[in-house]
Motif scaffolding. Structure first.
Motif, PDB file in Angstrom:
ATOM      1  N   THR A  37      19.440 -14.285  13.571  1.00  0.00           N
ATOM      2  CA  THR A  37      20.025 -15.385  14.225  1.00  0.00           C
ATOM      3  C   THR A  37      18.733 -16.108  15.014  1.00  0.00           C
ATOM      4  O   THR A  37      18.266 -15.271  15.840  1.00  0.00           O
ATOM      5  N   PHE A  38      18.718 -17.296  15.051  1.00  0.00           N
ATOM      6  CA  PHE A  38      17.619 -17.850  15.844  1.00  0.00           C
ATOM      7  C   PHE A  38      18.249 -18.391  17.014  1.00  0.00           C
ATOM      8  O   PHE A  38      19.286 -18.967  16.829  1.00  0.00           O
ATOM      9  N   ASN A  39      17.646 -18.098  18.298  1.00  0.00           N
ATOM     10  CA  ASN A  39      18.212 -18.773  19.550  1.00  0.00           C
ATOM     11  C   ASN A  39      19.731 -17.920  19.807  1.00  0.00           C
ATOM     12  O   ASN A  39      20.781 -18.761  20.322  1.00  0.00           O
ATOM     13  N   ILE A  92      24.907 -22.509  10.845  1.00  0.00           N
ATOM     14  CA  ILE A  92      24.947 -23.152  12.120  1.00  0.00           C
ATOM     15  C   ILE A  92      26.121 -22.975  12.893  1.00  0.00           C
ATOM     16  O   ILE A  92      27.229 -23.347  12.495  1.00  0.00           O
ATOM     17  N   HIS A  93      26.169 -22.403  14.076  1.00  0.00           N
ATOM     18  CA  HIS A  93      27.152 -21.818  14.904  1.00  0.00           C
ATOM     19  C   HIS A  93      26.928 -21.853  16.310  1.00  0.00           C
ATOM     20  O   HIS A  93      25.769 -21.834  16.738  1.00  0.00           O
ATOM     21  N   ASP A  94      28.041 -21.925  16.991  1.00  0.00           N
ATOM     22  CA  ASP A  94      27.870 -21.705  18.674  1.00  0.00           C
ATOM     23  C   ASP A  94      27.309 -20.320  19.046  1.00  0.00           C
ATOM     24  O   ASP A  94      27.434 -19.173  18.246  1.00  0.00           O
ATOM     25  N   GLN A  95      26.403 -20.169  19.992  1.00  0.00           N
ATOM     26  CA  GLN A  95      25.779 -18.986  20.405  1.00  0.00           C
ATOM     27  C   GLN A  95      26.817 -17.784  20.536  1.00  0.00           C
ATOM     28  O   GLN A  95      26.540 -16.751  20.306  1.00  0.00           O
ATOM     29  N   ALA A  96      28.271 -18.104  21.132  1.00  0.00           N
ATOM     30  CA  ALA A  96      28.859 -17.283  21.571  1.00  0.00           C
ATOM     31  C   ALA A  96      29.912 -16.782  20.426  1.00  0.00           C
ATOM     32  O   ALA A  96      30.648 -15.919  20.424  1.00  0.00           O
ATOM     33  N   GLN A  97      29.607 -17.427  19.158  1.00  0.00           N
ATOM     34  CA  GLN A  97      30.420 -17.323  17.909  1.00  0.00           C
ATOM     35  C   GLN A  97      29.888 -16.283  17.209  1.00  0.00           C
ATOM     36  O   GLN A  97      28.673 -15.926  16.931  1.00  0.00           O
ATOM     37  N   PRO A 101      28.956 -15.426   7.300  1.00  0.00           N
ATOM     38  CA  PRO A 101      28.056 -16.376   6.368  1.00  0.00           C
ATOM     39  C   PRO A 101      29.091 -16.267   5.024  1.00  0.00           C
ATOM     40  O   PRO A 101      28.780 -17.237   4.137  1.00  0.00           O
ATOM     41  N   GLU A 102      29.674 -15.325   4.672  1.00  0.00           N
ATOM     42  CA  GLU A 102      30.664 -15.326   3.307  1.00  0.00           C
ATOM     43  C   GLU A 102      31.370 -16.408   3.348  1.00  0.00           C
ATOM     44  O   GLU A 102      31.927 -16.670   2.565  1.00  0.00           O
ATOM     45  N   ASP A 103      31.955 -16.840   4.424  1.00  0.00           N
ATOM     46  CA  ASP A 103      32.871 -17.758   4.506  1.00  0.00           C
ATOM     47  C   ASP A 103      32.476 -19.255   4.797  1.00  0.00           C
ATOM     48  O   ASP A 103      33.042 -20.283   4.353  1.00  0.00           O
ATOM     49  N   GLU A 104      31.462 -19.318   5.538  1.00  0.00           N
ATOM     50  CA  GLU A 104      30.757 -20.624   6.052  1.00  0.00           C
ATOM     51  C   GLU A 104      29.411 -20.721   5.659  1.00  0.00           C
ATOM     52  O   GLU A 104      28.729 -19.889   5.082  1.00  0.00           O
ATOM     53  N   GLY A 105      28.928 -21.874   5.898  1.00  0.00           N
ATOM     54  CA  GLY A 105      27.325 -22.174   5.834  1.00  0.00           C
ATOM     55  C   GLY A 105      27.099 -22.867   4.564  1.00  0.00           C
ATOM     56  O   GLY A 105      28.052 -23.296   3.617  1.00  0.00           O
ATOM     57  N   VAL A 106      25.823 -22.854   4.269  1.00  0.00           N
ATOM     58  CA  VAL A 106      25.274 -23.770   3.053  1.00  0.00           C
ATOM     59  C   VAL A 106      24.054 -22.998   2.412  1.00  0.00           C
ATOM     60  O   VAL A 106      23.689 -22.185   3.110  1.00  0.00           O
ATOM     61  N   ARG A 220      38.291 -23.295  23.489  1.00  0.00           N
ATOM     62  CA  ARG A 220      37.035 -23.879  23.517  1.00  0.00           C
ATOM     63  C   ARG A 220      36.283 -23.608  21.946  1.00  0.00           C
ATOM     64  O   ARG A 220      36.097 -22.570  21.773  1.00  0.00           O
ATOM     65  N   GLU A 221      36.090 -24.652  21.358  1.00  0.00           N
ATOM     66  CA  GLU A 221      35.343 -24.523  20.048  1.00  0.00           C
ATOM     67  C   GLU A 221      34.410 -25.415  20.008  1.00  0.00           C
ATOM     68  O   GLU A 221      34.635 -26.853  20.207  1.00  0.00           O
ATOM     69  N   GLU A 222      33.259 -25.152  19.387  1.00  0.00           N
ATOM     70  CA  GLU A 222      32.092 -25.998  18.985  1.00  0.00           C
ATOM     71  C   GLU A 222      31.727 -25.902  17.655  1.00  0.00           C
ATOM     72  O   GLU A 222      31.330 -24.825  16.971  1.00  0.00           O
ATOM     73  N   ILE A 223      31.744 -26.975  16.713  1.00  0.00           N
ATOM     74  CA  ILE A 223      31.557 -26.881  15.434  1.00  0.00           C
ATOM     75  C   ILE A 223      30.406 -28.039  15.078  1.00  0.00           C
ATOM     76  O   ILE A 223      30.345 -28.943  16.088  1.00  0.00           O
TER      77      ILE A 223
END
Length: 358
Positions: A37-39, A92-97, A101-106, A220-223
């Motif tokens: 994970t970056f950052n 790509i996801h929120d830092q606190a999340q 990757p098996e369900d999301e991502g590209v 609170r959710e960030e996508i």
């Protein structure tokens, strides 16, 4: 075991400045193995050395000011007949999340430069008693917070619930999910038919969302909405210079430097950037607040009290009219009785006609 970041990362640049492996933290995923994970907000990098928890920021949007990565995916080390695809999985996801990757991502394929433009969407929901009934994770069991320090998400809650059901009913820990620290339960041994059937049952229930889990939405959710494009990399005009760099780096990269097909099979480039610096906010608001309720009640009370006063005055006026009319009729009747002609009340005299015969 698995692909190491020191071997994979051959170039890193963020916002025009060079970065390296110390900018990454790590975790293990049951399907993809070593993930980096970056950052992130973790206090240590993937080696366990202290790292800064301050988020990295950008001041400009666009391709030139994003994160540029060149990766050696080491397809030459893939296991035959087991690995069906080559490349990396990028999420790509929120830092606190907690990332899954098996369900999301590209997927990022080798031999291409994959450009990912993103736009942030911020969602704010309302807690109970509103219909969303969201939560920030208070008093909800979350093994991923205990193990990885991540915040509450609905998916993490569901996976924790699945693991707890397997522990309670099968007496073992499933490797696909995070498990509580210092747990005394063993890993699930699927060679045991009873354990195998039990685990498969709860895997089926988890996949079909049939577990009785209390996992409300997060408040609170960030996508991130992604726009993905790609082009061949390295190009035919650049591949010779790139091969010279591979020979200087040595190791496995030197062995494939003279084969353009092998270079494109084993290297990938990724560029992640913001398309614009503004973001979309989706915010739930109550249709009626306490102040609005009191204000509307006061307005309605004033309106109906006004109508009531007018109506009562009209009824009072009608009552007065009825009483006055009744009094007038009573007075009129009394006058007729007091001044009546007494002669008019007597009967007319009857005159008898008498005839005399002569």
């Amino acid at each position: 075991m698995g692909h190491q970041l020191d071997d994979m990362l051959i170039f890193c640049n963020f916002h025009g400045q060079e970065c390296n492996a110390s900018f990454f933290s790590s975790f293990i995923n049951y399907k993809f193995g070593n993930c980096y994970t970056f950052n992130s907000q973790k206090p240590t990098d993937y080696r366990g050395n202290p790292a800064s928890t301050h988020p990295l920021n950008i001041t400009k949007a666009g391709f030139m000011y994003g994160l540029h990565l060149e990766l050696f995916i080491q397809q030459i080390e893939y296991v035959r007949d087991i690995t069906h695809s080559a490349g990396i999985r990028l999420l790509i996801h929120d830092q606190a999340q907690m990332p899954f990757p098996e369900d999301e991502g590209v997927n990022v394929p080798p031999g291409f430069e994959t450009d990912i433009g993103m736009m942030k969407v911020h969602i704010d929901r309302l807690k109970s008693p509103y219909i969303s009934q969201c939560t920030d994770g208070e008093d909800i069991k979350n093994f991923y917070k205990d193990v990885y320090g991540s915040g509450y998400t609905r998916e993490a809650c569901k996976r924790t619930c699945a693991q707890q059901n397997i522990i309670d009913n099968c007496g073992c820990i499933h490797w696909e999910f995070a498990y509580p620290k210092n747990s005394e339960h063993p890993k699930c041994n699927l060679s045991n038919a009873v354990v195998h059937d039990c685990v498969k049952l709860y895997e089926f229930k988890f996949a079909h969302d049939e577990l009785n889990c209390h996992c409300p939405l997060q408040c609170r959710e960030e996508i991130y909405e992604l726009t993905v494009s790609g082009s061949q990399w390295p190009s035919s005009a650049f591949i010779e210079n790139f091969a010279k760099d591979l020979k200087e780096w040595g190791g496995q990269m030197k062995d494939i430097a003279d084969n353009p097909a092998m270079i494109r099979d084993n290297f990938a480039k990724v560029v992640v950037y913001f398309k614009q610096l503004n973001f979309e906010m989706i915010e739930e608001e109550p249709s009626m607040t306490e102040i609005n309720l009191i204000s509307n009640m006061g307005g309605l009370v004033g309106l109906w009290v006004g109508f009531s006063v007018c109506t009562l005055a009209e009824f009072f006026e009608l009552l007065l009219d009825v009483i006055l009319l009744f009094i007038q009729r009573c007075i009129g009747t009394a006058n007729k009785r007091g001044y009546s002609n007494p002669y008019m009340q007597k009967q007319n005299p009857i005159y008898l006609q008498k005839t005399t015969k002569l």
